[in-house]
Design a protein around this motif. Structure first.
Motif, mmCIF file in Angstrom:
data_model
loop_
_atom_site.group_PDB
_atom_site.id
_atom_site.type_symbol
_atom_site.label_atom_id
_atom_site.label_comp_id
_atom_site.label_asym_id
_atom_site.label_seq_id
_atom_site.Cartn_x
_atom_site.Cartn_y
_atom_site.Cartn_z
ATOM 1 N N THR A 134 -15.252 6.395 4.066
ATOM 2 C CA THR A 134 -16.633 5.908 4.038
ATOM 3 C C THR A 134 -16.862 4.751 5.000
ATOM 4 O O THR A 134 -17.970 4.223 5.071
ATOM 5 N N VAL A 135 -15.833 4.362 5.733
ATOM 6 C CA VAL A 135 -15.929 3.189 6.610
ATOM 7 C C VAL A 135 -16.304 3.635 8.020
ATOM 8 O O VAL A 135 -15.571 4.379 8.657
ATOM 9 N N LEU A 151 -3.491 -0.546 7.641
ATOM 10 C CA LEU A 151 -4.932 -0.738 7.531
ATOM 11 C C LEU A 151 -5.685 0.435 8.162
ATOM 12 O O LEU A 151 -6.626 0.964 7.564
ATOM 13 N N GLN A 152 -5.258 0.849 9.338
ATOM 14 C CA GLN A 152 -5.905 1.989 10.007
ATOM 15 C C GLN A 152 -5.823 3.252 9.141
ATOM 16 O O GLN A 152 -6.825 3.955 8.964
ATOM 17 N N ALA A 153 -4.646 3.531 8.614
ATOM 18 C CA ALA A 153 -4.461 4.725 7.780
ATOM 19 C C ALA A 153 -5.298 4.644 6.506
ATOM 20 O O ALA A 153 -5.926 5.627 6.100
ATOM 21 N N ALA A 154 -5.319 3.476 5.878
ATOM 22 C CA ALA A 154 -6.067 3.313 4.630
ATOM 23 C C ALA A 154 -7.567 3.469 4.858
ATOM 24 O O ALA A 154 -8.244 4.167 4.093
ATOM 25 N N LEU A 155 -8.092 2.843 5.902
ATOM 26 C CA LEU A 155 -9.526 2.937 6.160
ATOM 27 C C LEU A 155 -9.928 4.372 6.512
ATOM 28 O O LEU A 155 -11.002 4.824 6.119
ATOM 29 N N PHE A 202 -11.293 -0.679 -1.650
ATOM 30 C CA PHE A 202 -10.491 -1.763 -1.067
ATOM 31 C C PHE A 202 -9.299 -2.077 -1.954
ATOM 32 O O PHE A 202 -8.178 -2.195 -1.473
ATOM 33 N N VAL A 203 -9.551 -2.213 -3.248
ATOM 34 C CA VAL A 203 -8.469 -2.549 -4.180
ATOM 35 C C VAL A 203 -7.409 -1.455 -4.177
ATOM 36 O O VAL A 203 -6.210 -1.728 -4.098
ATOM 37 N N ALA A 204 -7.847 -0.197 -4.237
ATOM 38 C CA ALA A 204 -6.906 0.926 -4.307
ATOM 39 C C ALA A 204 -6.131 1.136 -3.013
ATOM 40 O O ALA A 204 -4.937 1.442 -3.050
ATOM 41 N N GLN A 205 -6.783 0.973 -1.883
ATOM 42 C CA GLN A 205 -6.169 1.336 -0.606
ATOM 43 C C GLN A 205 -5.590 0.165 0.191
ATOM 44 O O GLN A 205 -4.616 0.354 0.915
ATOM 45 N N VAL A 206 -6.214 -0.992 0.109
ATOM 46 C CA VAL A 206 -5.746 -2.130 0.911
ATOM 47 C C VAL A 206 -5.593 -3.397 0.068
ATOM 48 O O VAL A 206 -5.583 -4.505 0.597
ATOM 49 N N GLY A 207 -5.438 -3.217 -1.223
ATOM 50 C CA GLY A 207 -5.267 -4.367 -2.113
ATOM 51 C C GLY A 207 -4.090 -5.242 -1.725
ATOM 52 O O GLY A 207 -4.192 -6.475 -1.749
ATOM 53 N N ASN A 208 -2.976 -4.612 -1.359
ATOM 54 C CA ASN A 208 -1.802 -5.402 -0.981
ATOM 55 C C ASN A 208 -2.056 -6.225 0.286
ATOM 56 O O ASN A 208 -1.528 -7.331 0.433
ATOM 57 N N ILE A 209 -2.865 -5.708 1.189
ATOM 58 C CA ILE A 209 -3.204 -6.456 2.401
ATOM 59 C C ILE A 209 -4.051 -7.664 2.032
ATOM 60 O O ILE A 209 -3.804 -8.779 2.504
ATOM 61 N N PHE A 210 -5.030 -7.468 1.156
ATOM 62 C CA PHE A 210 -5.836 -8.603 0.716
ATOM 63 C C PHE A 210 -4.997 -9.601 -0.070
ATOM 64 O O PHE A 210 -5.181 -10.809 0.074
ATOM 65 N N ASP A 211 -4.061 -9.127 -0.873
ATOM 66 C CA ASP A 211 -3.168 -10.053 -1.578
ATOM 67 C C ASP A 211 -2.449 -10.956 -0.586
ATOM 68 O O ASP A 211 -2.334 -12.167 -0.791
ATOM 69 N N ALA A 212 -1.963 -10.379 0.511
ATOM 70 C CA ALA A 212 -1.237 -11.160 1.521
ATOM 71 C C ALA A 212 -2.164 -12.113 2.265
ATOM 72 O O ALA A 212 -1.798 -13.268 2.516
ATOM 73 N N LEU A 213 -3.365 -11.674 2.602
ATOM 74 C CA LEU A 213 -4.286 -12.514 3.366
ATOM 75 C C LEU A 213 -4.942 -13.598 2.519
ATOM 76 O O LEU A 213 -5.194 -14.703 3.008
#
Length: 148
Positions: free
Chosen positions: A40-41, A31-35, A85-96
């Protein structure tokens, strides 16, 4: 100019908040690396709230229901941010989202980008009537701040 996201997602009744917290902890390096790579975050944080507690803080004796919150400030449009979000942390959202009421309907998020964006907008307190907006101490983008 930064934009706020105050995403409040009710957890499925009976979900153990410690399980969600453990999943979040395991994703922290990614998450840190993706953001950082999104660029832009300004700030981002995840937290779990216990709506049965007067101070909303979960405890070992908490009863729930629980809410998973994602609170961020970002540059650019909401649509671009959701795409990131979808491109960079989509898998994290899928899990959560497996723990979130209505989450299964929008996973995997990469295959449901429009529905995922609508889900976020519907659960984003910042986009609801009565939202007071966002105070900005400085009118710079993340990239302008980093450039010094």
């Amino acid at each position: 100019m930064a934009n706020p996201l105050t995403l409040l997602m009710p957890l499925i009744p009976g979900t153990n908040p410690l399980e969600v917290a453990k999943a979040l902890e395991g994703f922290q390096p990614q998450l840190q690396a993706a953001l950082t790579s999104i660029g832009t975050v300004h700030y981002a944080r995840f937290l779990i709230m216990d709506t049965s507690a007067p101070n909303l803080q979960p405890s070992p004796t908490g009863k729930g229901p629980y809410v998973l919150a994602v609170i961020t400030e970002y540059d650019g449009s909401f649509q671009a941010y959701i795409g990131d979000f979808v491109a960079q942390v989509g898998n994290i959202f899928d899990a959560l989202l497996q723990f979130v009421v209505g989450g299964k309907a929008v996973t995997p998020v990469a295959d449901n980008t429009t529905a995922f964006g609508a889900f976020i907008a519907a659960n984003d307190l910042s986009q609801q009537p009565g939202s007071q907006g966002l105070y900005e101490a400085y009118p710079l983008t993340v990239q302008q701040v980093l450039a010094g």
